[in-house]
Each structure stands twice: as C-alpha cells, then as structure tokens.
Design a protein around this motif. Structure first.
Motif, PDB file in Angstrom:
ATOM      1  N   SER A 141       0.829  -1.281   0.099  1.00 29.88           N
ATOM      2  CA  SER A 141       0.216  -0.084   0.136  1.00 29.88           C
ATOM      3  C   SER A 141       0.937   1.161  -0.033  1.00 29.88           C
ATOM      4  N   TYR A 142       0.430   2.089  -0.635  1.00 26.86           N
ATOM      5  CA  TYR A 142       1.294   3.459  -0.767  1.00 26.86           C
ATOM      6  C   TYR A 142       0.441   4.688  -0.016  1.00 26.86           C
ATOM      7  N   LEU A 143       1.560   5.449   0.759  1.00 27.23           N
ATOM      8  CA  LEU A 143       1.086   6.412   1.752  1.00 27.23           C
ATOM      9  C   LEU A 143       1.671   7.735   1.572  1.00 27.23           C
ATOM     10  N   GLY A 144       0.753   8.761   1.448  1.00 23.63           N
ATOM     11  CA  GLY A 144       1.146  10.040   1.216  1.00 23.63           C
ATOM     12  C   GLY A 144       0.310  11.157   1.428  1.00 23.63           C
ATOM     13  N   GLY A 145       0.410  12.295   0.983  1.00 23.06           N
ATOM     14  CA  GLY A 145      -0.553  13.336   0.902  1.00 23.06           C
ATOM     15  C   GLY A 145       0.005  14.540   0.094  1.00 23.06           C
ATOM     16  N   GLY A 146      -0.958  15.104  -0.789  1.00 19.53           N
ATOM     17  CA  GLY A 146      -0.702  16.377  -1.444  1.00 19.53           C
ATOM     18  C   GLY A 146       0.129  16.072  -2.853  1.00 19.53           C
ATOM     19  N   THR A 147       0.800  17.052  -3.410  1.00 24.39           N
ATOM     20  CA  THR A 147       1.688  16.840  -4.519  1.00 24.39           C
ATOM     21  C   THR A 147       3.083  16.914  -4.137  1.00 24.39           C
ATOM     22  N   GLY A 148       3.731  17.220  -3.148  1.00 24.41           N
ATOM     23  CA  GLY A 148       4.906  17.552  -2.604  1.00 24.41           C
ATOM     24  C   GLY A 148       5.795  16.362  -2.267  1.00 24.41           C
ATOM     25  N   PRO A 149       6.811  16.358  -1.459  1.00 23.23           N
ATOM     26  CA  PRO A 149       7.609  15.235  -0.784  1.00 23.23           C
ATOM     27  C   PRO A 149       7.024  14.657   0.361  1.00 23.23           C
ATOM     28  N   VAL A 150       7.694  13.444   0.542  1.00 23.28           N
ATOM     29  CA  VAL A 150       7.102  12.871   1.885  1.00 23.28           C
ATOM     30  C   VAL A 150       7.606  13.568   3.063  1.00 23.28           C
ATOM     31  N   THR A 151       6.452  13.787   3.942  1.00 25.73           N
ATOM     32  CA  THR A 151       6.690  14.287   5.197  1.00 25.73           C
ATOM     33  C   THR A 151       7.159  13.510   6.188  1.00 25.73           C
ATOM     34  N   GLU A 152       7.812  14.116   7.425  1.00 20.49           N
ATOM     35  CA  GLU A 152       8.177  13.188   8.492  1.00 20.49           C
ATOM     36  C   GLU A 152       7.122  12.462   8.966  1.00 20.49           C
ATOM     37  N   ARG A 153       5.829  13.200   9.179  1.00 21.81           N
ATOM     38  CA  ARG A 153       4.830  12.158   9.793  1.00 21.81           C
ATOM     39  C   ARG A 153       4.287  11.200   9.084  1.00 21.81           C
ATOM     40  N   ARG A 155       6.352   9.142   7.210  1.00 20.39           N
ATOM     41  CA  ARG A 155       7.265   8.380   7.444  1.00 20.39           C
ATOM     42  C   ARG A 155       7.027   7.868   8.783  1.00 20.39           C
ATOM     43  N   GLU A 156       6.708   8.616   9.739  1.00 17.84           N
ATOM     44  CA  GLU A 156       6.396   7.611  11.006  1.00 17.84           C
ATOM     45  C   GLU A 156       5.308   6.747  10.968  1.00 17.84           C
ATOM     46  N   LEU A 157       4.080   7.235   9.998  1.00 19.81           N
ATOM     47  CA  LEU A 157       3.060   6.311   9.899  1.00 19.81           C
ATOM     48  C   LEU A 157       3.362   5.197   9.248  1.00 19.81           C
ATOM     49  N   GLY A 158       4.400   5.342   8.102  1.00 17.26           N
ATOM     50  CA  GLY A 158       4.713   4.127   7.224  1.00 17.26           C
ATOM     51  C   GLY A 158       5.287   3.382   8.304  1.00 17.26           C
ATOM     52  N   GLY A 159       5.920   3.694   9.264  1.00 18.70           N
ATOM     53  CA  GLY A 159       6.691   2.720   9.951  1.00 18.70           C
ATOM     54  C   GLY A 159       5.968   1.868  10.977  1.00 18.70           C
ATOM     55  N   ILE A 160       4.842   2.629  11.437  1.00 15.88           N
ATOM     56  CA  ILE A 160       3.824   1.930  12.285  1.00 15.88           C
ATOM     57  C   ILE A 160       3.279   0.662  11.694  1.00 15.88           C
ATOM     58  N   LEU A 161       2.679   1.232  10.374  1.00 17.41           N
ATOM     59  CA  LEU A 161       1.689   0.172   9.590  1.00 17.41           C
ATOM     60  C   LEU A 161       2.669  -0.923   9.083  1.00 17.41           C
ATOM     61  N   ARG A 162       4.008  -0.891   8.516  1.00 16.68           N
ATOM     62  CA  ARG A 162       4.720  -1.702   8.118  1.00 16.68           C
ATOM     63  C   ARG A 162       5.088  -2.881   9.021  1.00 16.68           C
ATOM     64  N   GLU A 163       4.781  -2.674  10.136  1.00 17.01           N
ATOM     65  CA  GLU A 163       4.932  -3.689  11.251  1.00 17.01           C
ATOM     66  C   GLU A 163       3.800  -4.636  10.995  1.00 17.01           C
ATOM     67  N   ALA A 164       2.686  -4.406  10.325  1.00 14.50           N
ATOM     68  CA  ALA A 164       1.511  -5.297   9.865  1.00 14.50           C
ATOM     69  C   ALA A 164       1.341  -5.842   8.325  1.00 14.50           C
ATOM     70  N   PHE A 165       2.016  -4.692   7.671  1.00 15.82           N
ATOM     71  CA  PHE A 165       1.535  -5.143   6.204  1.00 15.82           C
ATOM     72  C   PHE A 165       2.491  -4.149   5.387  1.00 15.82           C
ATOM     73  N   PRO A 166       2.787  -4.673   4.043  1.00 17.77           N
ATOM     74  CA  PRO A 166       3.871  -3.716   3.354  1.00 17.77           C
ATOM     75  C   PRO A 166       3.406  -2.292   2.924  1.00 17.77           C
ATOM     76  N   VAL A 167       4.198  -1.242   3.521  1.00 18.54           N
ATOM     77  CA  VAL A 167       3.718   0.027   2.918  1.00 18.54           C
ATOM     78  C   VAL A 167       5.073   0.891   2.380  1.00 18.54           C
ATOM     79  N   VAL A 168       4.654   1.723   1.349  1.00 18.08           N
ATOM     80  CA  VAL A 168       5.858   2.599   0.647  1.00 18.08           C
ATOM     81  C   VAL A 168       5.307   3.921   1.070  1.00 18.08           C
ATOM     82  N   GLU A 169       6.058   4.799   1.629  1.00 13.43           N
ATOM     83  CA  GLU A 169       5.672   6.208   1.384  1.00 13.43           C
ATOM     84  C   GLU A 169       6.216   6.756   0.114  1.00 13.43           C
ATOM     85  N   LEU A 170       5.276   7.747  -0.454  1.00 17.22           N
ATOM     86  CA  LEU A 170       5.639   8.296  -1.665  1.00 17.22           C
ATOM     87  C   LEU A 170       5.539   9.615  -1.792  1.00 17.22           C
TER      88      LEU A 170
END
Length: 332
Positions: A141-153, A155-170
């Motif tokens: 699953s792909y995680l992000g927001g807006g049209t800009g770069p990946v935010t620190e938040r 990245r934090e959320l991706g780390g939490i969810l990645r414990e359960a299933f594959p997640v890529v921040e983009l």
C-alpha cells in the motif's frame, strides 16, 4: 496502539486483521451480517498473507477515540461514515484508504482538527461472505499526501503500519491517486461480464476496451495538469507513452497487470459489490474520468459507456456476454 478501521470490507477487513496480528488494539465499524459475524467469530483472514482470526472489537460506530484511524469504506460511503464517527475521529490522525480522487479532501473538510493523509491499497482481497476476507494478490500500500515530498509524519505512519503489512511512502500522492485510478479500470469489465479480471484481459475484444478506457484516463489526467505518480512500475513518462502508442501495442499494459494478479481469479471490488447486492464505486472510478474529462474538454466515450453498463448490471442483475459488450462499447 489503539487503531480504528472504519469500514471492514475487503480492504479494511484485511488491514484490521493484520494490525491485530501485529499486536495493536483494533476496533472496526461494520453493520448487518458483517457485524454479527465479526462479533461472533472474529475477523477471519486467509490467502496471500497467511491465516489469522482477529478478535477485534466491532461496532456500528466507533466507541472510543483511537490513536490512529483508517477510513476504508467505499468512496460513496466515506463522507457519511466520517461524519457519523466524527466525535471519535476529529483531533486524531486519519488515513483515508480510498479509490477515486476525492477521499482525502472529503475527510479534511469533515474533520478540520484531524491530521489527514491518504493511502492507496494495491493488494487484492475478496470479501464474499460475512466475517471472512481472502488476500488474492499481495502487494504494497502507498502512503502520502498532496503533491509534494514525503513528510516526516508520513514516514512515522509508514513505520507503524509496516509492522503489519507492506507500506511504501511516496511523494506526489495526488499523482499516485491518478495512477491508481488508471489501474482500477480493470474493475468495470468483471462487473459487466461476471468474469474475473484475468479472464476479461485475456479476451482480445474486452482487452481492447480496457486498454482504451485506460488511455482515456491518461489523456484526461494530462489535460488536467497531472503528473502521474510512480507505483508498481508505472509512472508519468511510461503512462504518457502508453496513451500515444497504437492501441494494440498498448494492450501489453493490461496484460502485465493481469500477470501481476497471479493465478487466483481476481473478481475486482466492483464485481464483489454486485455479487453482494451492494452499490458499486463505478461513479468514482471510470465515472471520475468522465467527470474530469468534462472539466477538461476531453471526450471519454469508452469510460462513459462502461459506467452505463455497470449501472445496467446493477439494475437488472444480468451479466453481459463478452461479444455483446464488444458490440456495445464504441472504440472509434
């Protein structure tokens, strides 16, 4: 962590079960037979990510404020579900897991005090019986927001969810929503014919229609100033080339998508809705291309006809033979 999943269907149910397996305290919202089944026997997961029965808390609406919430309803149900659970959701972090283009904007308007980001689920899962979800094609699953770069938040959320299933921040999440919209064009044909996505793509006539509807989506996105996001080997340059190649050559793209699905028949979420007697998301999939095309002045005759045919199947309960579909959809 206390995590809520609003909408425990194929996608939400899969994520809820995996989050429970990872050790989180999970509450899901559900109704009717789904609510009864989850309360009685837990949320049963099997398929590509293994088997697990998750003894999650299930309620018609959230009973506690979570630390993190995922909204995974169908696109047409999102606003009502968010407003119904606004007391629990506003002020927390909300991840909108949705097809179409408007999910994050809808959540931000309804939950002004929440921190809202988006997620695109690229795995395929089936939910055809209450309380039971099956992963048919594992994928990130792909995680992000807006049209800009990946935010620190993010990245934090991706780390939490990645414990359960594959997640890529983009980055460029809006562009990625358009790429996912294009991928979702494999959903209409199974809903119209009753066949799996792999079967419809294997049929030359149906594959040509799917290819043309995807090309329409790219042309509309270009006209709307979209830079397509990169995911699963698709990106802006490749999709723009796809829209300009001869249609017969462009048919390689849906073939590659079918190969990625694997051997397990993939009914697609739209056909699953029809089989359960529920409204489909077609107005937010091919229908989104039609609406955006009207704003951009780009004709979308194939997508328009596919929307009409899905609604016809919803209304009549009769799937259409492939030859009839080929006859009725204009390729020009």
């Amino acid at each position: 962590m206390r995590i809520a999943v609003v909408g425990a269907g194929a996608v939400g149910g899969t994520m809820a079960a995996l989050l429970d397996r990872a050790g989180h305290d999970v509450e899901v919202t559900a109704r009717g037979e789904q609510l009864d089944a989850v309360r009685a026997g837990g949320l049963v997961l099997d398929g590509g990510w293994g088997s697990h029965t998750a003894p999650v808390t299930a309620s018609p609406r959230l009973t506690e404020r979570p630390d993190l919430a995922l909204v995974a309803t169908k696109a047409m149900d999102a606003e009502a579900a968010i407003r119904e659970n606004a007391r629990a959701l506003d002020g927390t972090t909300v991840i909108v897991v949705q097809n179409g283009l408007r999910g994050v904007d809808v959540a931000r308007a309804a939950l002004p005090a929440a921190q809202t980001v988006g997620m695109l689920a690229m795995f395929a899962a089936s939910y055809l019986s209450p309380g039971h979800v099956t992963v048919t094609t594992p994928a990130p699953s792909y995680l992000g927001g807006g049209t800009g770069p990946v935010t620190e938040r993010v990245r934090e959320l991706g780390g939490i969810l990645r414990e359960a299933f594959p997640v890529v921040e983009l980055p460029n999440f809006v562009g990625a929503q358009w790429t996912k919209l294009l991928v979702n064009h494999v959903n209409a044909m199974p809903a119209i014919t009753g066949l799996s996505a792999q079967q419809t793509i294997a049929h030359p006539g149906l594959r040509a229609i799917v290819t043309q509807s995807m090309r329409e989506a790219v042309r509309v996105g270009e006209a709307r100033g979209i830079r397509f996001g990169s995911m699963q080997g698709l990106g802006d340059a490749r999709l723009r080339l796809f829209a300009r190649l001869p249609r017969a050559i462009g048919g390689v793209l849906p073939r590659l998508m079918a190969a990625r699905m694997g051997a397990t028949p993939n009914p697609g979420s739209t056909l699953q809705s029809i089989r359960r007697g529920k409204p489909t998301e077609i107005d937010y999939l091919n229908g989104a291309v039609v609406s955006e095309g009207e704003l951009a002045g780009v004709a979308t005759p194939v997508s328009r006809e596919l929307v009409a045919l899905v609604h016809e199947v919803e209304r009549t309960g009769r799937f259409l033979p492939p030859d009839e579909v080929v006859r009725r959809v204009p390729l020009g």
